[in-house]
Design a protein around this motif. Structure first.
Motif, PDB file in Angstrom:
ATOM      1  N   LEU A 180       0.543  -1.446   0.255  1.00  0.00           N
ATOM      2  CA  LEU A 180      -0.346   0.131  -0.013  1.00  0.00           C
ATOM      3  C   LEU A 180       1.011   1.573  -0.300  1.00  0.00           C
ATOM      4  N   GLU A 181       1.840   1.278   0.612  1.00  0.00           N
ATOM      5  CA  GLU A 181       2.957   2.491   0.859  1.00  0.00           C
ATOM      6  C   GLU A 181       4.072   2.524  -0.785  1.00  0.00           C
ATOM      7  N   ARG A 233       3.945   5.803  -5.568  1.00  0.00           N
ATOM      8  CA  ARG A 233       3.852   5.610  -7.009  1.00  0.00           C
ATOM      9  C   ARG A 233       2.103   6.379  -7.239  1.00  0.00           C
ATOM     10  N   SER A 234       1.400   6.708  -6.675  1.00  0.00           N
ATOM     11  CA  SER A 234       0.469   7.851  -7.126  1.00  0.00           C
ATOM     12  C   SER A 234       1.272   9.454  -7.210  1.00  0.00           C
ATOM     13  N   GLU A 284       2.107  13.774  -9.501  1.00  0.00           N
ATOM     14  CA  GLU A 284       3.660  14.979  -9.726  1.00  0.00           C
ATOM     15  C   GLU A 284       3.350  15.125 -10.926  1.00  0.00           C
ATOM     16  N   GLN A 285       4.077  13.663 -11.691  1.00  0.00           N
ATOM     17  CA  GLN A 285       4.251  14.143 -12.966  1.00  0.00           C
ATOM     18  C   GLN A 285       3.230  14.809 -14.074  1.00  0.00           C
TER      19      GLN A 285
END
Length: 200
Positions: A60-61, A66-67, A72-73
């Motif tokens: 989950l972390e 990744r999310s 951000e990208q």
């Protein structure tokens, strides 16, 4: 590895944790180990280990990071796209302004020539020059409208016009080019209460 941990526990006499991974049925499991010293007469004589499966928590972390990175990208790409559109809109606005200045001069001189006593042929050429300039001005305004659409600032408005007259103007504007190519332009307009046949 286990012996090293036991020696560390005996030497420090302090609680610590570590993370280990192992594969079970082709699945990687993440285990958190909590090491506790057991004292007897102020001497570490043994130890206790509490192991917890934290695979789901770690996953989950990882997914969260990744999310967050993807978001951000995406924000960076959005800002870059907005800046690109702003620069393009500024360029189109400046370019259209620079094009308008000489074009307005051409249209002004054409209007002055229309007031002069010219022959039929010369008068036709002057009218063609003025109508072509108006058409070019419309195209330039269209560039601005395109930049407004991309910036989300487009303004729509209704304007009445005569379709036969509009088509006649298109035919007149194309007349010189058609004649230079030794071609013919056939324009046949049949509307209610209006009929026009033009052969160039």
């Amino acid at each position: 590895m286990m012996l090293k941990k036991i020696n560390q526990l005996k030497e420090s006499g302090e609680y610590f944790t570590d993370i280990s991974e192992f594969i079970n049925n082709n699945q990687t499991l993440t285990i958190q180990n909590q090491w506790f010293p057991v004292y007897e007469h102020d001497i570490v004589t043994s130890y206790a280990i509490i192991s917890s499966d934290i695979t789901t928590q770690v996953q989950l972390e990882t997914d969260k990071r990744r999310s967050e990175n993807a978001l951000e990208q995406a924000l960076i790409q959005q800002k870059m796209a907005e800046e690109k559109n702003r620069l393009k809109s500024d360029f189109l606005a400046n370019m259209s302004h620079e094009l308008r200045k000489p074009l307005n001069s051409i249209m002004g001189y054409a209007q002055l020539l229309q007031l002069k006593p010219l022959g039929d042929k010369e008068h036709y050429y002057v009218n063609e020059m003025f109508q072509s300039s108006e058409h070019l001005l419309t195209l330039i305004n269209g560039l601005l409208d395109l930049s407004k659409i991309e910036a989300g600032k487009v303004e729509l408005y209704n304007e009445s016009f005569s379709l036969p007259v509009f088509l006649e103007e298109i035919a007149d504007t194309s007349r010189t080019l058609v004649e230079q190519k030794n071609n013919k332009l056939l324009l046949n307009i049949v509307l209610e209460g209006y009929a026009l046949n033009v052969v160039i």
